[in-house]
Design a protein around this motif. Structure first.
Motif, PDB file in Angstrom:
ATOM      1  N   UNK A 197       1.839  -5.527  19.795  1.00 26.25           N
ATOM      2  CA  UNK A 197       1.337  -6.020  18.509  1.00 26.25           C
ATOM      3  C   UNK A 197       0.950  -4.879  17.573  1.00 26.25           C
ATOM      4  N   UNK A 198       0.600  -3.738  18.128  1.00 27.08           N
ATOM      5  CA  UNK A 198       0.184  -2.603  17.302  1.00 27.08           C
ATOM      6  C   UNK A 198       1.362  -1.870  16.677  1.00 27.08           C
ATOM      7  N   UNK A 199       2.550  -2.024  17.260  1.00 29.89           N
ATOM      8  CA  UNK A 199       3.725  -1.343  16.720  1.00 29.89           C
ATOM      9  C   UNK A 199       4.172  -2.011  15.418  1.00 29.89           C
ATOM     10  N   UNK A 225      -3.818   4.988  16.309  1.00 24.75           N
ATOM     11  CA  UNK A 225      -2.908   6.112  16.074  1.00 24.75           C
ATOM     12  C   UNK A 225      -1.497   5.612  15.782  1.00 24.75           C
ATOM     13  N   UNK A 226      -1.117   4.501  16.395  1.00 16.24           N
ATOM     14  CA  UNK A 226       0.201   3.910  16.137  1.00 16.24           C
ATOM     15  C   UNK A 226       0.246   3.328  14.727  1.00 16.24           C
ATOM     16  N   UNK A 227      -0.770   2.539  14.385  1.00 18.03           N
ATOM     17  CA  UNK A 227      -0.819   1.912  13.060  1.00 18.03           C
ATOM     18  C   UNK A 227      -0.894   2.969  11.966  1.00 18.03           C
ATOM     19  N   UNK A 266      -3.621  -8.692  18.004  1.00 17.27           N
ATOM     20  CA  UNK A 266      -2.987 -10.010  18.035  1.00 17.27           C
ATOM     21  C   UNK A 266      -3.255 -10.793  16.756  1.00 17.27           C
ATOM     22  N   UNK A 267      -4.515 -10.818  16.314  1.00 18.94           N
ATOM     23  CA  UNK A 267      -4.882 -11.617  15.136  1.00 18.94           C
ATOM     24  C   UNK A 267      -4.385 -11.011  13.831  1.00 18.94           C
ATOM     25  N   UNK A 268      -3.888  -9.781  13.886  1.00 22.09           N
ATOM     26  CA  UNK A 268      -3.296  -9.172  12.701  1.00 22.09           C
ATOM     27  C   UNK A 268      -1.784  -9.375  12.653  1.00 22.09           C
ATOM     28  N   UNK A 288       2.382   8.320  10.549  1.00 22.93           N
ATOM     29  CA  UNK A 288       3.252   8.379   9.362  1.00 22.93           C
ATOM     30  C   UNK A 288       4.685   7.948   9.636  1.00 22.93           C
ATOM     31  N   UNK A 289       5.061   7.884  10.910  1.00 20.39           N
ATOM     32  CA  UNK A 289       6.414   7.470  11.274  1.00 20.39           C
ATOM     33  C   UNK A 289       6.383   6.024  11.787  1.00 20.39           C
ATOM     34  N   UNK A 290       7.392   5.215  11.459  1.00 21.86           N
ATOM     35  CA  UNK A 290       7.453   3.843  11.990  1.00 21.86           C
ATOM     36  C   UNK A 290       7.576   3.855  13.514  1.00 21.86           C
ATOM     37  N   UNK A 291       6.908   2.896  14.151  1.00 21.96           N
ATOM     38  CA  UNK A 291       6.935   2.798  15.610  1.00 21.96           C
ATOM     39  C   UNK A 291       7.487   1.425  16.000  1.00 21.96           C
ATOM     40  N   UNK A 292       8.524   1.427  16.848  1.00 24.30           N
ATOM     41  CA  UNK A 292       9.179   0.196  17.280  1.00 24.30           C
ATOM     42  C   UNK A 292       8.943  -0.014  18.768  1.00 24.30           C
TER      43      UNK A 292
END
Length: 273
Positions: A131-133, A106-108, A162-164, A111-115
């Protein structure tokens, strides 16, 4: 308008607090002592993320945490309690992992950037959350690890995020040793974007967030979606896909406005169309 000045009072109930100011929605984990990703916390965080999807007042999302631990990962006490279930916890474990996987996606896919604003330890699924943000900014006091191997539970789902973000060798180093890395090393690995002194962390994150919030929301949405989609494609398919995205973007009113404003040396007025 170029900036959104809506202010939403902070919500104090539950394991996640929310406050919206200048287009930046701050979601703060507050489940002491470890801000563990319990069922309740993950459900609340997912609920707030879903609510923000179509909220035009929200341009950027920041995930932060109260205390010295950003997140200690899954709630091991909650997990252990379900060992007494008739199925030895199998159904609960499946629910936990499914909910966590859905939250990270859902984070990836948001539609809005997540920090991620990381002031302390981010371990196991907490490291997965970072890592997902889309961006991650950390204090010099922040640390990161995937220590599941130390307790007989390999960090297989955190491994996906992590691997991404980091190279395979560096990911395997973290996963196989379970050792904690400092913020500077995490930046070298590619897990986070910047490392700043603790007293400036909030200020730097807000500067990033407000800068992104001032951009065309439609353009940012198009760009974020395309970024993740093209990353999974072959080179040829990625160029074909992004060429179509560029044409679609070029036809948007905001692109017409932005180019016109640049040529006319004036500030653009975004409509999100």
């Amino acid at each position: 308008m170029a900036e959104v000045h809506a202010l939403r009072p902070q919500t104090q109930s539950g394991p996640v607090h929310e406050v919206l100011e200048k287009g930046v929605l701050r979601l703060t984990l507050d489940s002491p002592p470890a801000n563990a990703l319990s069922i309740a916390l993950m459900e609340r965080l997912r609920e707030l993320l879903d609510k923000a999807r179509d909220d035009k007042a929200v341009r950027v999302i920041v995930i932060s945490a109260v205390g010295r631990i950003f997140s200690g990962g899954h709630d091991l006490k909650e997990i252990t309690l379900h060992r007494a279930d008739p199925d030895r916890g199998s159904a609960f474990f499946e629910q936990t992992m499914r909910l966590c996987a859905d939250l990270m996606q859902a984070i990836v896919n948001h539609p809005k950037p997540v920090i991620a604003e990381v002031a302390g330890l981010a371990t196991a699924a907490g490291c997965q959350l970072v890592a997902s943000c889309d961006l991650a900014i950390a204090s010099t006091e922040a640390t990161f690890c995937t220590p599941g191997v130390n307790i007989g539970l390999f960090c297989s789902t955190p491994m996906v995020a992590l691997t991404r973000n980091v190279s395979r060798k560096q990911a395997m180093e973290m996963l196989l040793t379970g050792e904690t890395i400092e913020a500077t090393e995490a930046r070298e690995f590619g897990l986070i974007n910047r490392v700043v002194p603790p007293e400036y962390l909030n200020q730097v994150v807000n500067k990033y967030a407000e800068a992104i919030a001032s951009k065309s929301p439609l353009t940012v949405k198009i760009g974020k979606e395309a970024f993740y989609k093209q990353a999974e494609m072959s080179l040829s398919d990625a160029y074909d896909y992004t060429a179509r995205v560029m044409v679609e973007n070029m036809m948007a009113r905001d692109a017409e406005e932005g180019i016109g404003a640049f040529i006319g040396k004036r500030k653009p007025e975004w409509t999100g169309e």
